[in-house]
Scaffold this active site. Structure first.
Site, PDB file in Angstrom:
ATOM      1  N   SER A  79       3.895  -2.239  10.283  1.00 33.85           N
ATOM      2  CA  SER A  79       5.344  -2.312  10.501  1.00 33.85           C
ATOM      3  C   SER A  79       5.950  -3.648  10.052  1.00 33.85           C
ATOM      4  O   SER A  79       6.873  -4.164  10.681  1.00 33.85           O
ATOM      5  CB  SER A  79       5.683  -2.010  11.960  1.00 33.85           C
ATOM      6  OG  SER A  79       5.303  -0.675  12.285  1.00 33.85           O
ATOM      7  N   GLU A 123      -4.943  -4.972  10.509  1.00 36.58           N
ATOM      8  CA  GLU A 123      -3.920  -3.943  10.710  1.00 36.58           C
ATOM      9  C   GLU A 123      -4.181  -3.216  12.027  1.00 36.58           C
ATOM     10  O   GLU A 123      -4.992  -2.278  12.064  1.00 36.58           O
ATOM     11  CB  GLU A 123      -3.957  -2.925   9.564  1.00 36.58           C
ATOM     12  CG  GLU A 123      -3.685  -3.506   8.206  1.00 36.58           C
ATOM     13  CD  GLU A 123      -3.118  -2.461   7.250  1.00 36.58           C
ATOM     14  OE1 GLU A 123      -2.021  -2.705   6.751  1.00 36.58           O
ATOM     15  OE2 GLU A 123      -3.750  -1.423   7.045  1.00 36.58           O
ATOM     16  N   HIS A 183      -9.357   1.201   5.057  1.00 41.46           N
ATOM     17  CA  HIS A 183      -8.059   1.398   5.712  1.00 41.46           C
ATOM     18  C   HIS A 183      -8.240   2.322   6.911  1.00 41.46           C
ATOM     19  O   HIS A 183      -9.060   3.242   6.872  1.00 41.46           O
ATOM     20  CB  HIS A 183      -7.042   1.985   4.725  1.00 41.46           C
ATOM     21  CG  HIS A 183      -5.650   1.931   5.261  1.00 41.46           C
ATOM     22  ND1 HIS A 183      -5.176   2.879   6.148  1.00 41.46           N
ATOM     23  CD2 HIS A 183      -4.654   1.035   5.085  1.00 41.46           C
ATOM     24  CE1 HIS A 183      -3.930   2.555   6.475  1.00 41.46           C
ATOM     25  NE2 HIS A 183      -3.594   1.435   5.856  1.00 41.46           N
ATOM     26  N   GLU A 185      -6.644   4.735   7.908  1.00 48.28           N
ATOM     27  CA  GLU A 185      -6.463   6.165   7.607  1.00 48.28           C
ATOM     28  C   GLU A 185      -7.724   6.750   6.980  1.00 48.28           C
ATOM     29  O   GLU A 185      -8.019   7.931   7.173  1.00 48.28           O
ATOM     30  CB  GLU A 185      -5.216   6.357   6.718  1.00 48.28           C
ATOM     31  CG  GLU A 185      -3.945   6.126   7.540  1.00 48.28           C
ATOM     32  CD  GLU A 185      -2.783   5.525   6.779  1.00 48.28           C
ATOM     33  OE1 GLU A 185      -2.757   5.589   5.534  1.00 48.28           O
ATOM     34  OE2 GLU A 185      -1.875   4.970   7.442  1.00 48.28           O
ATOM     35  N   ASN A 204       0.868  -1.185   0.000  1.00 52.94           N
ATOM     36  CA  ASN A 204       0.000   0.000   0.000  1.00 52.94           C
ATOM     37  C   ASN A 204       0.902   1.232   0.000  1.00 52.94           C
ATOM     38  O   ASN A 204       1.496   1.559   1.015  1.00 52.94           O
ATOM     39  CB  ASN A 204      -0.900  -0.034   1.252  1.00 52.94           C
ATOM     40  CG  ASN A 204      -1.729   1.234   1.390  1.00 52.94           C
ATOM     41  OD1 ASN A 204      -1.785   2.053   0.469  1.00 52.94           O
ATOM     42  ND2 ASN A 204      -2.365   1.396   2.546  1.00 52.94           N
ATOM     43  N   LYS A 241       0.075   4.253  -0.200  1.00 51.67           N
ATOM     44  CA  LYS A 241      -0.548   5.450   0.394  1.00 51.67           C
ATOM     45  C   LYS A 241      -0.314   6.634  -0.554  1.00 51.67           C
ATOM     46  O   LYS A 241      -0.320   6.430  -1.770  1.00 51.67           O
ATOM     47  CB  LYS A 241      -0.013   5.673   1.812  1.00 51.67           C
ATOM     48  CG  LYS A 241      -0.153   4.402   2.660  1.00 51.67           C
ATOM     49  CD  LYS A 241       0.083   4.586   4.119  1.00 51.67           C
ATOM     50  CE  LYS A 241      -0.080   3.246   4.822  1.00 51.67           C
ATOM     51  NZ  LYS A 241       0.027   3.329   6.268  1.00 51.67           N
ATOM     52  N   GLY A 257       2.958   2.174  10.887  1.00 50.68           N
ATOM     53  CA  GLY A 257       3.937   3.256  10.807  1.00 50.68           C
ATOM     54  C   GLY A 257       4.697   3.507  12.100  1.00 50.68           C
ATOM     55  O   GLY A 257       5.415   4.496  12.212  1.00 50.68           O
TER      56      GLY A 257
HETATM   57  P1  13P Z   1       3.342   0.337   7.691  1.00 51.44           P
HETATM   58  O1  13P Z   1       3.837  -0.914   7.032  1.00 51.44           O
HETATM   59  O2  13P Z   1       4.068   1.580   7.237  1.00 51.44           O
HETATM   60  O3  13P Z   1       3.255   0.197   9.169  1.00 51.44           O
HETATM   61  O4  13P Z   1       1.835   0.567   7.164  1.00 51.44           O
HETATM   62  C1  13P Z   1       0.936  -0.473   7.215  1.00 51.44           C
HETATM   63  C2  13P Z   1      -0.294  -0.084   6.454  1.00 51.44           C
HETATM   64  O5  13P Z   1      -1.039   0.794   6.844  1.00 51.44           O
HETATM   65  C3  13P Z   1      -0.559  -0.793   5.190  1.00 51.44           C
HETATM   66  O6  13P Z   1      -1.858  -0.558   4.741  1.00 51.44           O
END
Ligand code: 13P
Length: 263
Positions: free
Chosen positions: A221, A175, A105, A107, A13, A15, A181
């Site tokens: 992560s 997740e 997601h 976010e 992803n 983003k 992150g």
């Molecule tokens: P990270 O791998 O940066 O922690 O992000 C995970 C994520 O949100 C994938 O959709």
């Protein structure tokens, strides 16, 4: 539950990173790197989720060069067409040969106020257009403290799958919000515990056969150094990778986790 083999899926992803020119360079190099390493894409599927504005470029590259990398959008509108400024129809994603689309997601839930019901409507839209929704669920640090790891993602998935069409494929991504992150991944034991509970929800809503066939990914992560531990777990069938999916060698190494299982 019936014994089926689920092809592992390693998904990146991106983003809001990489423009359309950068996306072409990245996907090209990713394919070369994996092909040079004799990666078997039938054995471990690899997919990327670029921003919408990159998708046409990625499609042209993948189709033109017949690359084995799959791709999808990061979100989809619940509506098919009309006066919805800024939204993207599943019909448009399907027309660009997207196989997948991420829905729900954290976010999107956090910054765009998406509810479980909104996400169910997006799952339904994905299935109307022949896309495979990658349904994201996960608890915050507060949820974890108050309810433990499984309760919130289980409840989120139950509602989201209400939009699924029986017999159509879904992918689930667990997740934990606190792991995204943060550099602080869940332990593989904890992720397995939640993924097992999520598989039971798929069974409850879509039936045992669907539950046995559905891929459940862990995200938060993930990196080359921890992927093998997750992939050893019975109910974890891949990963949804954020930050590490933007680093070519690291992402390629995650996709090749079988080479470092046991290390
Ligand atoms: P990270 O791998 O940066 O922690 O992000 C995970 C994520 O949100 C994938 O959709």
């Amino acid at each position: 539950m019936a014994a089926v083999t689920r092809t592992p899926l390693i998904a990146g992803n991106w983003k809001m990173n990489l423009d359309h020119l950068q996306s072409i360079a990245f996907v090209q190099k990713l394919s070369w790197t994996l092909s040079d390493a004799r990666h078997d894409f039938g054995d471990v599927e690899v997919a990327v989720f670029p921003p919408f504005t990159d998708l046409r470029s990625v499609q042209t590259l993948v189709n033109g060069d017949d690359l084995p990398v799959r791709f999808g959008g990061q979100d989809v509108s619940a509506h098919d067409e009309g006066a919805y400024t800024g939204e993207i129809s599943g019909a448009f994603l399907a027309a660009l040969d997207c196989r997948y689309v991420i829905v729900g997601h954290s976010e999107r839930r956090q910054y765009h106020g998406e509810s479980d019901e909104d996400i169910a409507a997006k799952v339904s839209a994905a299935h109307r257009h022949g896309l495979v929704p990658v349904v994201c669920v996960g608890e915050t640090a507060e949820d974890l403290e108050q309810h433990g790891p499984s309760a919130v993602p289980v409840a989120q998935l139950r509602v989201a799958l209400g939009g699924a069409r029986k017999g159509s494929e879904v992918v689930v991504a667990y997740e934990p919000v606190w792991a995204i992150g943060s550099g602080q991944a869940a332990t593989s034991e904890q992720a397995q515990q939640v993924c097992q509970a999520l598989r039971a929800v798929v069974a409850e809503v879509l039936g045992d056969e669907a539950a046995a066939a559905t891929r459940i990914l862990y995200g938060g992560s993930v990196k080359a150094a921890n992927i093998a531990g997750f992939m050893r777990e019975a109910d974890i069938d891949g990963a949804l990778v954020g930050g590490a999916s933007l680093q070519l060698e690291e992402f390629a190494s995650i996709a090749r986790y079988q080479k470092h299982v046991g290390t």
